[in-house]
Design a protein around this motif. Sequence first.
Motif, PDB file in Angstrom:
ATOM      1  N   LEU A  39      26.977  -1.081 -37.797  1.00 59.61           N
ATOM      2  CA  LEU A  39      27.312   0.277 -38.343  1.00 59.61           C
ATOM      3  C   LEU A  39      26.538   1.504 -37.320  1.00 59.61           C
ATOM      4  CD1 LEU A  39      27.773  -0.023 -42.090  1.00 59.61           C
ATOM      5  CD2 LEU A  39      29.493   0.419 -40.319  1.00 59.61           C
ATOM      6  N   ARG A  40      25.273   0.941 -37.005  1.00 59.72           N
ATOM      7  CA  ARG A  40      24.454   1.931 -36.187  1.00 59.72           C
ATOM      8  C   ARG A  40      24.353   1.729 -34.662  1.00 59.72           C
ATOM      9  NH1 ARG A  40      19.175   1.093 -40.076  1.00 59.72           N
ATOM     10  NH2 ARG A  40      20.191   1.959 -41.841  1.00 59.72           N
ATOM     11  N   CYS A  41      25.451   0.929 -34.287  1.00 59.04           N
ATOM     12  CA  CYS A  41      25.175   0.446 -32.764  1.00 59.04           C
ATOM     13  C   CYS A  41      25.338   1.502 -31.831  1.00 59.04           C
ATOM     14  CB  CYS A  41      26.071  -0.819 -32.545  1.00 59.04           C
ATOM     15  SG  CYS A  41      27.702  -0.188 -32.473  1.00 59.04           S
ATOM     16  N   ASP A  42      26.238   2.416 -32.197  1.00 59.94           N
ATOM     17  CA  ASP A  42      26.345   3.708 -31.250  1.00 59.94           C
ATOM     18  C   ASP A  42      25.443   4.906 -31.590  1.00 59.94           C
ATOM     19  OD1 ASP A  42      28.236   2.282 -29.906  1.00 59.94           O
ATOM     20  OD2 ASP A  42      29.901   2.654 -31.422  1.00 59.94           O
ATOM     21  N   LEU A  43      24.327   4.542 -32.393  1.00 54.07           N
ATOM     22  CA  LEU A  43      23.868   6.014 -32.553  1.00 54.07           C
ATOM     23  C   LEU A  43      22.529   5.988 -32.195  1.00 54.07           C
ATOM     24  CD1 LEU A  43      24.468   6.018 -36.551  1.00 54.07           C
ATOM     25  CD2 LEU A  43      25.778   7.061 -34.807  1.00 54.07           C
ATOM     26  N   LYS A  44      22.124   4.928 -31.688  1.00 56.46           N
ATOM     27  CA  LYS A  44      20.604   5.049 -31.125  1.00 56.46           C
ATOM     28  C   LYS A  44      20.513   4.714 -29.505  1.00 56.46           C
ATOM     29  CE  LYS A  44      17.050   3.811 -33.851  1.00 56.46           C
ATOM     30  NZ  LYS A  44      16.360   3.043 -34.481  1.00 56.46           N
ATOM     31  N   GLY A  45      21.727   4.412 -28.760  1.00 60.97           N
ATOM     32  CA  GLY A  45      21.515   4.533 -27.485  1.00 60.97           C
ATOM     33  C   GLY A  45      21.441   2.993 -27.059  1.00 60.97           C
ATOM     34  N   LYS A  46      21.595   1.805 -27.679  1.00 56.08           N
ATOM     35  CA  LYS A  46      21.304   0.736 -27.180  1.00 56.08           C
ATOM     36  C   LYS A  46      22.408  -0.317 -27.767  1.00 56.08           C
ATOM     37  CE  LYS A  46      16.498   0.624 -26.511  1.00 56.08           C
ATOM     38  NZ  LYS A  46      15.115   0.320 -26.665  1.00 56.08           N
ATOM     39  N   PRO A  47      23.857   0.177 -27.739  1.00 54.43           N
ATOM     40  CA  PRO A  47      24.852  -0.431 -28.279  1.00 54.43           C
ATOM     41  C   PRO A  47      24.841  -1.955 -28.203  1.00 54.43           C
ATOM     42  CG  PRO A  47      25.763   0.822 -26.636  1.00 54.43           C
ATOM     43  CD  PRO A  47      24.180   1.068 -26.945  1.00 54.43           C
ATOM     44  N   ILE A  48      24.710  -2.321 -27.102  1.00 55.40           N
ATOM     45  CA  ILE A  48      24.977  -3.908 -26.639  1.00 55.40           C
ATOM     46  C   ILE A  48      23.490  -4.441 -27.367  1.00 55.40           C
ATOM     47  CG2 ILE A  48      25.038  -5.814 -24.881  1.00 55.40           C
ATOM     48  CD1 ILE A  48      27.450  -4.045 -24.945  1.00 55.40           C
ATOM     49  N   GLU A  49      22.378  -3.980 -27.118  1.00 56.99           N
ATOM     50  CA  GLU A  49      21.425  -4.661 -28.056  1.00 56.99           C
ATOM     51  C   GLU A  49      21.751  -4.828 -29.424  1.00 56.99           C
ATOM     52  OE1 GLU A  49      16.749  -3.379 -29.037  1.00 56.99           O
ATOM     53  OE2 GLU A  49      17.413  -3.178 -26.942  1.00 56.99           O
ATOM     54  N   TYR A  50      22.043  -3.525 -30.219  1.00 51.76           N
ATOM     55  CA  TYR A  50      22.250  -3.785 -31.520  1.00 51.76           C
ATOM     56  C   TYR A  50      23.565  -4.803 -31.943  1.00 51.76           C
ATOM     57  CZ  TYR A  50      19.070  -0.203 -32.858  1.00 51.76           C
ATOM     58  OH  TYR A  50      17.821   0.539 -33.200  1.00 51.76           O
ATOM     59  N   LEU A  51      24.580  -4.732 -30.891  1.00 50.95           N
ATOM     60  CA  LEU A  51      25.430  -5.879 -31.258  1.00 50.95           C
ATOM     61  C   LEU A  51      24.877  -7.297 -31.238  1.00 50.95           C
ATOM     62  CD1 LEU A  51      28.630  -4.128 -29.636  1.00 50.95           C
ATOM     63  CD2 LEU A  51      28.167  -4.386 -32.155  1.00 50.95           C
ATOM     64  N   GLU A  52      24.220  -7.543 -30.399  1.00 49.14           N
ATOM     65  CA  GLU A  52      23.359  -8.819 -30.097  1.00 49.14           C
ATOM     66  C   GLU A  52      22.436  -9.199 -31.293  1.00 49.14           C
ATOM     67  OE1 GLU A  52      23.418  -9.146 -25.409  1.00 49.14           O
ATOM     68  OE2 GLU A  52      21.735  -8.369 -26.271  1.00 49.14           O
ATOM     69  N   LYS A  53      21.927  -8.034 -31.778  1.00 44.28           N
ATOM     70  CA  LYS A  53      21.087  -8.396 -32.941  1.00 44.28           C
ATOM     71  C   LYS A  53      22.027  -8.753 -34.293  1.00 44.28           C
ATOM     72  CE  LYS A  53      17.271  -5.310 -31.917  1.00 44.28           C
ATOM     73  NZ  LYS A  53      16.555  -4.106 -32.229  1.00 44.28           N
ATOM     74  N   ALA A  54      23.012  -8.127 -34.334  1.00 46.79           N
ATOM     75  CA  ALA A  54      24.052  -8.339 -35.446  1.00 46.79           C
ATOM     76  C   ALA A  54      24.559  -9.935 -35.099  1.00 46.79           C
ATOM     77  CB  ALA A  54      25.425  -7.435 -35.478  1.00 46.79           C
ATOM     78  N   ILE A  55      24.724 -10.226 -34.215  1.00 40.07           N
ATOM     79  CA  ILE A  55      25.201 -11.740 -33.819  1.00 40.07           C
ATOM     80  C   ILE A  55      24.023 -12.708 -34.053  1.00 40.07           C
ATOM     81  CG2 ILE A  55      25.781 -13.226 -32.056  1.00 40.07           C
ATOM     82  CD1 ILE A  55      27.258 -10.945 -30.790  1.00 40.07           C
ATOM     83  N   PHE A  56      22.837 -12.296 -33.861  1.00 38.38           N
ATOM     84  CA  PHE A  56      21.812 -13.026 -34.211  1.00 38.38           C
ATOM     85  C   PHE A  56      21.499 -13.387 -35.738  1.00 38.38           C
ATOM     86  CE2 PHE A  56      17.571 -13.480 -36.372  1.00 38.38           C
ATOM     87  CZ  PHE A  56      17.034 -14.587 -35.567  1.00 38.38           C
ATOM     88  N   TYR A  57      21.802 -12.215 -36.485  1.00 36.60           N
ATOM     89  CA  TYR A  57      21.755 -12.331 -38.043  1.00 36.60           C
ATOM     90  C   TYR A  57      23.061 -13.172 -38.615  1.00 36.60           C
ATOM     91  CZ  TYR A  57      17.690  -9.643 -38.344  1.00 36.60           C
ATOM     92  OH  TYR A  57      16.230  -9.342 -38.021  1.00 36.60           O
ATOM     93  N   LEU A  58      24.179 -12.936 -37.859  1.00 34.41           N
ATOM     94  CA  LEU A  58      25.411 -13.646 -38.257  1.00 34.41           C
ATOM     95  C   LEU A  58      25.005 -15.152 -37.970  1.00 34.41           C
ATOM     96  CD1 LEU A  58      28.081 -11.296 -37.160  1.00 34.41           C
ATOM     97  CD2 LEU A  58      27.701 -11.824 -39.653  1.00 34.41           C
ATOM     98  N   ASN A  59      24.593 -15.303 -36.839  1.00 34.86           N
ATOM     99  CA  ASN A  59      24.490 -16.735 -36.501  1.00 34.86           C
ATOM    100  C   ASN A  59      23.165 -17.473 -37.529  1.00 34.86           C
ATOM    101  OD1 ASN A  59      26.298 -17.348 -34.527  1.00 34.86           O
ATOM    102  ND2 ASN A  59      24.818 -16.369 -33.118  1.00 34.86           N
ATOM    103  N   ASP A  60      22.495 -16.843 -37.944  1.00 32.88           N
ATOM    104  CA  ASP A  60      21.367 -17.381 -38.776  1.00 32.88           C
ATOM    105  C   ASP A  60      21.967 -17.380 -39.945  1.00 32.88           C
ATOM    106  OD1 ASP A  60      18.662 -17.880 -38.870  1.00 32.88           O
ATOM    107  OD2 ASP A  60      18.420 -16.402 -40.388  1.00 32.88           O
ATOM    108  N   GLU A  61      22.715 -16.709 -40.496  1.00 34.40           N
ATOM    109  CA  GLU A  61      23.522 -16.699 -41.806  1.00 34.40           C
ATOM    110  C   GLU A  61      24.370 -18.034 -41.935  1.00 34.40           C
ATOM    111  OE1 GLU A  61      24.694 -16.237 -45.742  1.00 34.40           O
ATOM    112  OE2 GLU A  61      22.902 -15.556 -44.888  1.00 34.40           O
TER     113      GLU A  61
END
Length: 68
Positions: A39-61
């Motif tokens: 939800l915040r990926c486009d709000l802080k200037g690092k959309p790819i990094e934030y999407l990669e973090k989301a993937i990390f947490y999804l993979n962990d789950e």
Amino acid sequence: MTDAVNHPKHYCSHPSGVEVIEITRHMNFCLGNAIKYILRCDLKGKPIEYLEKAIFYLNDEIKRRKNA
């Protein structure tokens, strides 16, 4: 006036008007963090990094559920 501790601007900037915590407090840690980063990926200037973090947490789950 912006409250940098309780309601930072990027917490309240989603076009829906919903603050992310209102959604994520009903989820476990990994799912909540994935949603937060999506939800915040486009709000802080690092959309790819934030999407990669989301993937990390999804993979962990996914790993957690497979091992349960």
